[in-house]
Motif scaffolding. Sequence first.
Motif, mmCIF file in Angstrom:
data_model
loop_
_atom_site.group_PDB
_atom_site.id
_atom_site.type_symbol
_atom_site.label_atom_id
_atom_site.label_comp_id
_atom_site.label_asym_id
_atom_site.label_seq_id
_atom_site.Cartn_x
_atom_site.Cartn_y
_atom_site.Cartn_z
ATOM 1 N N VAL A 126 -10.246 67.200 47.251
ATOM 2 C CA VAL A 126 -11.099 66.019 47.138
ATOM 3 C C VAL A 126 -12.310 66.205 48.045
ATOM 4 N N TRP A 127 -13.501 65.806 47.548
ATOM 5 C CA TRP A 127 -14.734 65.839 48.342
ATOM 6 C C TRP A 127 -15.313 64.438 48.359
ATOM 7 N N VAL A 128 -15.502 63.881 49.552
ATOM 8 C CA VAL A 128 -16.036 62.530 49.706
ATOM 9 C C VAL A 128 -17.418 62.598 50.343
ATOM 10 N N LEU A 129 -18.376 61.934 49.686
ATOM 11 C CA LEU A 129 -19.742 61.818 50.194
ATOM 12 C C LEU A 129 -20.090 60.351 50.383
ATOM 13 N N PRO A 130 -20.790 60.008 51.488
ATOM 14 C CA PRO A 130 -21.185 58.621 51.701
ATOM 15 C C PRO A 130 -22.355 58.232 50.802
ATOM 16 N N ASN A 171 -25.220 56.475 45.385
ATOM 17 C CA ASN A 171 -26.168 57.208 44.547
ATOM 18 C C ASN A 171 -25.410 58.082 43.558
ATOM 19 N N ALA A 172 -26.117 58.948 42.866
ATOM 20 C CA ALA A 172 -25.536 59.740 41.779
ATOM 21 C C ALA A 172 -24.484 60.749 42.226
ATOM 22 N N ILE A 173 -24.437 61.080 43.527
ATOM 23 C CA ILE A 173 -23.467 62.076 43.982
ATOM 24 C C ILE A 173 -22.471 61.508 44.989
ATOM 25 N N SER A 174 -22.523 60.210 45.257
ATOM 26 C CA SER A 174 -21.664 59.585 46.272
ATOM 27 C C SER A 174 -20.243 59.360 45.777
ATOM 28 N N GLY A 175 -19.381 59.079 46.766
ATOM 29 C CA GLY A 175 -18.001 58.742 46.472
ATOM 30 C C GLY A 175 -17.116 59.968 46.449
ATOM 31 N N ALA A 216 -10.473 70.191 41.788
ATOM 32 C CA ALA A 216 -11.345 71.358 41.948
ATOM 33 C C ALA A 216 -12.498 71.356 40.951
ATOM 34 N N ASP A 217 -12.226 71.017 39.702
ATOM 35 C CA ASP A 217 -13.295 71.010 38.694
ATOM 36 C C ASP A 217 -14.359 69.976 39.031
ATOM 37 N N ALA A 218 -13.957 68.796 39.503
ATOM 38 C CA ALA A 218 -14.905 67.743 39.870
ATOM 39 C C ALA A 218 -15.759 68.172 41.065
ATOM 40 N N ILE A 219 -15.167 68.908 41.993
ATOM 41 C CA ILE A 219 -15.925 69.391 43.147
ATOM 42 C C ILE A 219 -16.972 70.405 42.710
ATOM 43 N N VAL A 220 -16.599 71.307 41.829
ATOM 44 C CA VAL A 220 -17.563 72.285 41.318
ATOM 45 C C VAL A 220 -18.686 71.563 40.570
ATOM 46 N N GLN A 221 -18.354 70.570 39.771
ATOM 47 C CA GLN A 221 -19.383 69.809 39.052
ATOM 48 C C GLN A 221 -20.329 69.119 40.029
ATOM 49 N N ARG A 222 -19.783 68.573 41.114
ATOM 50 C CA ARG A 222 -20.631 67.932 42.124
ATOM 51 C C ARG A 222 -21.563 68.962 42.748
ATOM 52 N N ALA A 223 -21.049 70.113 43.120
ATOM 53 C CA ALA A 223 -21.885 71.156 43.718
ATOM 54 C C ALA A 223 -22.996 71.561 42.757
ATOM 55 N N GLU A 283 -15.132 66.411 53.626
ATOM 56 C CA GLU A 283 -15.795 65.157 53.950
ATOM 57 C C GLU A 283 -17.160 65.499 54.529
ATOM 58 N N THR A 284 -18.197 64.868 53.987
ATOM 59 C CA THR A 284 -19.559 65.148 54.421
ATOM 60 C C THR A 284 -20.094 63.974 55.233
ATOM 61 N N TYR A 285 -20.707 64.299 56.365
ATOM 62 C CA TYR A 285 -21.334 63.335 57.266
ATOM 63 C C TYR A 285 -22.838 63.575 57.221
ATOM 64 N N LEU A 286 -23.634 62.519 57.019
ATOM 65 C CA LEU A 286 -25.077 62.650 56.823
ATOM 66 C C LEU A 286 -25.885 62.001 57.932
ATOM 67 N N SER A 287 -27.076 62.535 58.171
ATOM 68 C CA SER A 287 -27.993 61.941 59.142
ATOM 69 C C SER A 287 -28.836 60.839 58.521
ATOM 70 N N ASP A 288 -29.008 60.847 57.197
ATOM 71 C CA ASP A 288 -29.931 59.911 56.544
ATOM 72 C C ASP A 288 -29.364 59.457 55.201
ATOM 73 N N VAL A 289 -28.427 58.529 55.242
ATOM 74 C CA VAL A 289 -27.803 58.046 54.004
ATOM 75 C C VAL A 289 -28.833 57.335 53.124
ATOM 76 N N ASP A 290 -29.734 56.551 53.713
ATOM 77 C CA ASP A 290 -30.757 55.860 52.926
ATOM 78 C C ASP A 290 -31.655 56.859 52.194
ATOM 79 N N GLY A 291 -32.036 57.930 52.881
ATOM 80 C CA GLY A 291 -32.848 58.968 52.253
ATOM 81 C C GLY A 291 -32.111 59.655 51.121
ATOM 82 N N MET A 292 -30.822 59.884 51.316
ATOM 83 C CA MET A 292 -30.004 60.482 50.261
ATOM 84 C C MET A 292 -29.924 59.544 49.062
#
Length: 132
Positions: A39-43, A46-50, A55-62, A118-127
Amino acid sequence: MSTDANGTSAQYRVGKAFHTALINADWAGIRSLLHEDAVWVLPGDNAISGPAEGADAIVQRAQRIAGYGLAFELLHTLVSRENVALSLHNTARRGDLVLDEYLSTVCRLRDGKVESIETYLSDVDGMNAFFV
């Protein structure tokens, strides 16, 4: 985890392999590093969050992220006793939109493969503004 003859840890090798596969659009390479139930979780909102589940879903996200034309600058590969984190500076431009963010992607490993990211971002609003 083990180290090779050069003293490089298995965690470090997994992290470097993930980054190398990402910048080379080697989707099979990314897939080979993942457990089926990873599982890959992004804050953000937007179109790539959540969560991307499996494995297939992670590759699609990448693939989707790379499709926005990002440059993935690896700043550091950080290892713990069992896991690896990638410190990255991602940049891209799309029309008037500019992405310039620092992030940490933490990969938890099981039996030498990634079980969660799990991804941690410096600028969620920018993302959120960029990934529409």
